[in-house]
Scaffold this active site. Structure first.
Site, PDB file in Angstrom:
ATOM      1  N   GLU A  26      -0.288  -2.804 -10.497  1.00  0.00           N
ATOM      2  CA  GLU A  26       0.579  -1.638 -10.251  1.00  0.00           C
ATOM      3  C   GLU A  26       1.948  -1.794 -10.906  1.00  0.00           C
ATOM      4  OE1 GLU A  26       3.206  -1.241  -7.214  1.00  0.00           O
ATOM      5  OE2 GLU A  26       2.270  -2.668  -5.824  1.00  0.00           O
ATOM      6  N   LYS A  87       8.613   7.006  -7.790  1.00  0.00           N
ATOM      7  CA  LYS A  87       7.586   6.166  -7.167  1.00  0.00           C
ATOM      8  C   LYS A  87       6.415   7.075  -6.828  1.00  0.00           C
ATOM      9  CE  LYS A  87       7.524   3.506  -2.818  1.00  0.00           C
ATOM     10  NZ  LYS A  87       8.411   2.955  -1.758  1.00  0.00           N
ATOM     11  N   VAL A 107       0.555   1.429  -4.676  1.00  0.00           N
ATOM     12  CA  VAL A 107      -0.811   0.983  -4.415  1.00  0.00           C
ATOM     13  C   VAL A 107      -1.750   2.189  -4.356  1.00  0.00           C
ATOM     14  CG1 VAL A 107      -2.305  -0.038  -2.643  1.00  0.00           C
ATOM     15  CG2 VAL A 107      -0.164  -1.168  -3.267  1.00  0.00           C
ATOM     16  N   SER A 141       2.428   4.831   5.247  1.00  0.00           N
ATOM     17  CA  SER A 141       2.243   4.856   3.793  1.00  0.00           C
ATOM     18  C   SER A 141       0.946   5.545   3.378  1.00  0.00           C
ATOM     19  CB  SER A 141       2.228   3.424   3.254  1.00  0.00           C
ATOM     20  OG  SER A 141       1.981   3.438   1.866  1.00  0.00           O
ATOM     21  N   ALA A 142       1.030   6.269   2.268  1.00  0.00           N
ATOM     22  CA  ALA A 142      -0.174   6.866   1.675  1.00  0.00           C
ATOM     23  C   ALA A 142      -1.131   5.784   1.169  1.00  0.00           C
ATOM     24  CB  ALA A 142       0.212   7.805   0.537  1.00  0.00           C
ATOM     25  N   ASP A 143      -0.664   4.539   1.128  1.00  0.00           N
ATOM     26  CA  ASP A 143      -1.576   3.441   0.755  1.00  0.00           C
ATOM     27  C   ASP A 143      -2.753   3.386   1.727  1.00  0.00           C
ATOM     28  OD1 ASP A 143       0.314   2.859  -1.137  1.00  0.00           O
ATOM     29  OD2 ASP A 143       0.875   0.903  -0.326  1.00  0.00           O
ATOM     30  N   LYS A 160       3.664  -5.219   3.495  1.00  0.00           N
ATOM     31  CA  LYS A 160       5.099  -5.470   3.397  1.00  0.00           C
ATOM     32  C   LYS A 160       5.636  -5.923   4.753  1.00  0.00           C
ATOM     33  CE  LYS A 160       6.060  -1.323   1.577  1.00  0.00           C
ATOM     34  NZ  LYS A 160       6.821  -0.268   0.868  1.00  0.00           N
TER      35      LYS A 160
HETATM   36  N1  PSU Z   1       5.260  -4.253  -1.522  1.00  0.00           N
HETATM   37  C1  PSU Z   1       6.458  -4.770  -1.854  1.00  0.00           C
HETATM   38  N2  PSU Z   1       7.289  -4.039  -2.606  1.00  0.00           N
HETATM   39  C2  PSU Z   1       6.960  -2.792  -3.020  1.00  0.00           C
HETATM   40  C3  PSU Z   1       5.702  -2.261  -2.668  1.00  0.00           C
HETATM   41  C4  PSU Z   1       4.891  -3.025  -1.911  1.00  0.00           C
HETATM   42  O1  PSU Z   1       6.772  -5.861  -1.471  1.00  0.00           O
HETATM   43  O2  PSU Z   1       7.762  -2.161  -3.704  1.00  0.00           O
HETATM   44  C5  PSU Z   1       5.343  -0.883  -3.108  1.00  0.00           C
HETATM   45  C6  PSU Z   1       3.854  -0.733  -3.391  1.00  0.00           C
HETATM   46  O3  PSU Z   1       3.697  -0.056  -4.622  1.00  0.00           O
HETATM   47  C7  PSU Z   1       3.346   0.129  -2.254  1.00  0.00           C
HETATM   48  C8  PSU Z   1       4.539   0.954  -1.929  1.00  0.00           C
HETATM   49  O4  PSU Z   1       2.278   0.923  -2.622  1.00  0.00           O
HETATM   50  O5  PSU Z   1       5.640   0.053  -2.057  1.00  0.00           O
HETATM   51  C9  PSU Z   1       4.457   1.582  -0.566  1.00  0.00           C
HETATM   52  O6  PSU Z   1       5.542   2.437  -0.410  1.00  0.00           O
HETATM   53  P1  PSU Z   1       5.671   3.390   0.860  1.00  0.00           P
HETATM   54  O7  PSU Z   1       5.875   2.479   2.022  1.00  0.00           O
HETATM   55  O8  PSU Z   1       6.870   4.232   0.539  1.00  0.00           O
HETATM   56  O9  PSU Z   1       4.414   4.167   0.922  1.00  0.00           O
HETATM   57 MN    MN Z   2       6.532   5.940   3.472  1.00  0.00          MN
END
Ligand code: PSU
Ligand code: MN
Length: 305
Positions: A26, A87, A107, A141-143, A160
């Site tokens: 990614e 992002k 992700v 997260s959308a992950d 995370k």
């Molecule tokens: N893990 C990290 N740093 C990051 C990410 C994950 O330590 O920057 C990124 C990944 O790309 C993950 C995204 O998909 O953050 C998730 O973001 P959010 O929580 O806004 O969905």
């Molecule tokens: Mn989010």
């Protein structure tokens, strides 16, 4: 997908056609998850780790409104040099393509593009998940959405550390997403190897893990799989630093009203200050190790045919 908006690099195309091992990587963690200029270097180091494991790396990102599956050094530099790069997740992806801009894939977005390209294995740092304070913010997260719908195996050091890990693990189970521990019994806490959250399945043998992944995909539930690979022991963040940094960061997010996509970069910056850069060292180490393990896994999966 519209072909003009989906460009697979020649070496990746050749590897896929020959059914050789390929690993997707990614670009959010490299452009927004690490302080510049570490990101580009880490992206290249991750590619090198995949290659050393015998697989072909395919770093995924968006430039000029087109998805790149496999990015040249110049393309990575161009992405890293883009100011305020968006992002990209599942909801803002199409808009970014049509705007003909650049974008770093999370992700979720990387899984989707890996699926389009036919790449079953993907390496990242940590997945997104259920945020702390979810009751107030509804921030999930959308992950997790992507993991529930896209059959790709994601190698990560857990989720995370800033997230609500027990709720994240619980949600993965609800969504039917298996979490396989690669040589570990607990869901890793990103910069630390353990979280106290026990996993159902542990694998110590790559061929066996590949068989389980193959079997899960054959069940046809349509979900992805989380492969949890803890940060190498030597690179684990000191427990005291971890607690102090994380708690301080979490308090600040609340008092400063930091929200949504801005949370991760903000916390990392704070943690970096508190830990004197140790957090970045740990982060870089786990990213490279995940790339190495993903390469080995892709080779094992390709060997099954
Ligand atoms: N893990 C990290 N740093 C990051 C990410 C994950 O330590 O920057 C990124 C990944 O790309 C993950 C995204 O998909 O953050 C998730 O973001 P959010 O929580 O806004 O969905
Ligand atoms: Mn989010």
């Amino acid at each position: 997908m519209n072909e003009a908006r989906f460009k697979i690099a020649d070496d990746v195309k050749r590897a896929l056609a020959a059914h050789r091992a390929v690993v997707a990587l990614e670009t959010t963690v490299v452009s927004l998850g690490l302080p510049a200029p570490d990101g580009v270097q880490v992206a290249r180091d991750m590619e090198a780790a995949v290659t050393a494991s015998g697989a072909v790396p395919a770093t995924i990102g968006v430039l000029d409104g087109a998805v790149r599956v496999g990015m040249s050094a110049a393309e990575l530099d161009a992405l890293a040099a883009t100011p305020d790069v968006p992002k990209l997740n599942l909801s803002n992806f199409a808009g970014a393509l049509v705007a003909r801009g650049a974008g770093s894939t999370t992700v979720a977005a990387t899984m989707l593009m890996a699926q389009h390209a036919g790449i079953p294995v993907f390496a990242t740092g940590g997945i997104g998940g259920v945020h702390r304070g979810v009751a107030e913010t509804d921030d999930v997260s959308a992950d997790l959405t992507a993991l529930s719908r896209i059959p790709v195996a994601v190698v990560c050091a857990g989720a995370k550390a800033i997230l609500d890990l027990p709720r994240t693990v619980e949600r993965l189970e609800t969504l039917g997403v298996p979490v396989f521990g690669w040589r570990c019994d607990e869901f890793p806490a990103f910069w630390r190897r353990t979280s106290g959250l026990k996993l159902d399945q542990r694998f110590d043998d790559m061929a066996q893990m590949a068989e389980a992944i193959h079997e899960h995909f054959a069940l046809g539930t349509g979900t992805g799989i989380v492969i949890a690979n803890p940060v190498p022991e030597a690179d684990e963040l000191d427990e005291f630093m971890y607690d102090r940094g994380l708690n301080g960061a979490l308090e600040l997010i609340v008092s400063e009203g930091i929200r949504g996509r801005a949370v991760t970069p903000y916390i990392l910056e704070y943690m970096q200050m508190v830990t004197g850069g140790e957090v970045v060292r740990s982060n870089v180490a786990l990213l490279k190790d995940n790339a190495r393990v993903a390469g080995e896994l892709a080779v094992a999966l390709a060997a099954r045919g």
